[in-house]
Design a protein around this motif. Sequence first.
Motif, PDB file in Angstrom:
ATOM      1  N   ALA A  34       0.846  -1.195   0.000  1.00 55.98           N
ATOM      2  CA  ALA A  34       0.000   0.000   0.000  1.00 55.98           C
ATOM      3  C   ALA A  34       0.877   1.240   0.000  1.00 55.98           C
ATOM      4  CB  ALA A  34      -0.910   0.016   1.235  1.00 55.98           C
ATOM      5  N   PRO A  35       0.357   2.368  -0.497  1.00 57.37           N
ATOM      6  CA  PRO A  35       1.102   3.620  -0.365  1.00 57.37           C
ATOM      7  C   PRO A  35       1.164   4.042   1.097  1.00 57.37           C
ATOM      8  CG  PRO A  35      -1.014   3.987  -1.480  1.00 57.37           C
ATOM      9  CD  PRO A  35      -0.921   2.532  -1.194  1.00 57.37           C
ATOM     10  N   GLY A  36       2.355   4.346   1.568  1.00 58.92           N
ATOM     11  CA  GLY A  36       2.512   4.706   2.977  1.00 58.92           C
ATOM     12  C   GLY A  36       1.807   5.982   3.361  1.00 58.92           C
ATOM     13  N   GLN A  37       1.517   6.840   2.382  1.00 58.69           N
ATOM     14  CA  GLN A  37       0.838   8.099   2.676  1.00 58.69           C
ATOM     15  C   GLN A  37      -0.526   7.846   3.316  1.00 58.69           C
ATOM     16  OE1 GLN A  37       1.780  11.225   2.589  1.00 58.69           O
ATOM     17  NE2 GLN A  37      -0.248  11.997   3.174  1.00 58.69           N
ATOM     18  N   ALA A  43       5.827   8.922   2.587  1.00 60.40           N
ATOM     19  CA  ALA A  43       5.770   8.901   1.121  1.00 60.40           C
ATOM     20  C   ALA A  43       6.245   7.577   0.514  1.00 60.40           C
ATOM     21  CB  ALA A  43       6.603  10.053   0.558  1.00 60.40           C
ATOM     22  N   ASN A  44       6.727   6.643   1.336  1.00 63.08           N
ATOM     23  CA  ASN A  44       7.205   5.357   0.821  1.00 63.08           C
ATOM     24  C   ASN A  44       6.055   4.368   0.651  1.00 63.08           C
ATOM     25  OD1 ASN A  44       9.255   6.449   3.093  1.00 63.08           O
ATOM     26  ND2 ASN A  44      10.414   5.697   1.343  1.00 63.08           N
ATOM     27  N   LEU A  62       9.122  -0.945   1.892  1.00 58.59           N
ATOM     28  CA  LEU A  62       9.743  -1.810   0.884  1.00 58.59           C
ATOM     29  C   LEU A  62      10.965  -1.088   0.317  1.00 58.59           C
ATOM     30  CD1 LEU A  62       8.982  -4.453  -0.862  1.00 58.59           C
ATOM     31  CD2 LEU A  62       8.104  -2.809  -2.512  1.00 58.59           C
ATOM     32  N   ASP A  63      12.165  -1.668   0.480  1.00 56.90           N
ATOM     33  CA  ASP A  63      13.376  -0.945   0.090  1.00 56.90           C
ATOM     34  C   ASP A  63      14.360  -1.875  -0.629  1.00 56.90           C
ATOM     35  OD1 ASP A  63      15.582   0.694  -0.170  1.00 56.90           O
ATOM     36  OD2 ASP A  63      15.345   1.599   1.802  1.00 56.90           O
ATOM     37  N   THR A 268      13.449   5.311  -2.553  1.00 55.51           N
ATOM     38  CA  THR A 268      13.610   6.730  -2.863  1.00 55.51           C
ATOM     39  C   THR A 268      12.324   7.243  -3.487  1.00 55.51           C
ATOM     40  OG1 THR A 268      15.995   6.523  -3.182  1.00 55.51           O
ATOM     41  CG2 THR A 268      14.940   8.426  -4.168  1.00 55.51           C
ATOM     42  N   VAL A 269      11.777   8.308  -2.929  1.00 55.86           N
ATOM     43  CA  VAL A 269      10.442   8.753  -3.313  1.00 55.86           C
ATOM     44  C   VAL A 269      10.424   9.370  -4.708  1.00 55.86           C
ATOM     45  CG1 VAL A 269       8.545  10.291  -2.703  1.00 55.86           C
ATOM     46  CG2 VAL A 269       9.831   9.115  -0.906  1.00 55.86           C
TER      47      VAL A 269
END
Length: 339
Positions: A34-37, A43-44, A62-63, A268-269
Amino acid sequence: SWVNTVITMASKDPERLKYLSTLADQKTTAVPIAPGQQVLKIANYVVRVKLGTPGQQMFMVLDTSNDAAWVPCSGCTGCSSTTFLPNASTTLGSLDCSEAQCSQVRGFSCPATGSSACLFNQSYGGDSSLAATLVQDAITLANDVIPGFTFGCINAVSGGSIPPQGLLGLGRGPISLISQAGAMYSGVFSYCLPSFKSYYFSGSLKLGPVGQPKSIRTTPLLRNPHRPSLYYVNLTGVSVGRIKVPIPSEQLVFDPNTGAGTIIDSGTVITRFVQPVYFAIRDEFRKQVNGPISSLGAFDTCFAATNEAEAPAVTLHFEGLNLVLPMENSLIHSSSGSV
């Protein structure tokens, strides 16, 4: 005593056998993204996992450019209110400095002699850092339970960039999820990121060779010995509208001798280029947009939303693949009515 050691080892056998049995079970593992926002006001992108036994749900960033996973643990100084509770897990294990995993984590700290818990310090996001203890516990990904997963239990953080519920490293290093679960997933994964506007876990991290998308366009993932954990791609050029931006090849070229090149990084956003490349792309974009240009924070090419129809598409040219970015991936609407 030896007897107690054997009893302890034997008690872990059923969990291990369950894990081994899954290796022969050919199925698709899809972990929700899911979008972290929408979930954590960051924003990740985040994945929904469970740690420990019984499983404690965590939304981890997720990185793909990090190897180690880490989560805030109870008692952490400076962490968010949602933490992993080590004492509530029946499968938690400690790792000391004699274990191979300790030397595999970046920033580890151990005494010259004797044995102690494996501690490590890492920076993150340019302005933040964390101090953690390396531990092992079960991690649940969708319906898969992986025992003995190695991750960091954060004791303290400083700065404002540390993801509030931790990070799941998918890099190429030996301590990443992909490497630790290599027997189960054969080092294969893909991810589909949902719109940043989505309120749901509508994206997925697919693990293992079964069930991966078939009708896709591809570009090779490259290895760079100077930065072996990262996933490189060969970006050969950029177009704005129908104009191929004049960029000297040496500013984009992949060079395994120096570490230069372009990486894919889910953590990285905003896509970033070296300054000369960015300026060339920006200037061509400005030329094709009618109306005055202004700045807003880190964004230096803002224009009235009424001119959005004039905005040209941006195309990234990779080896064997031209990727036209949807406008959603190129433009951000501000509350002031500009783009």
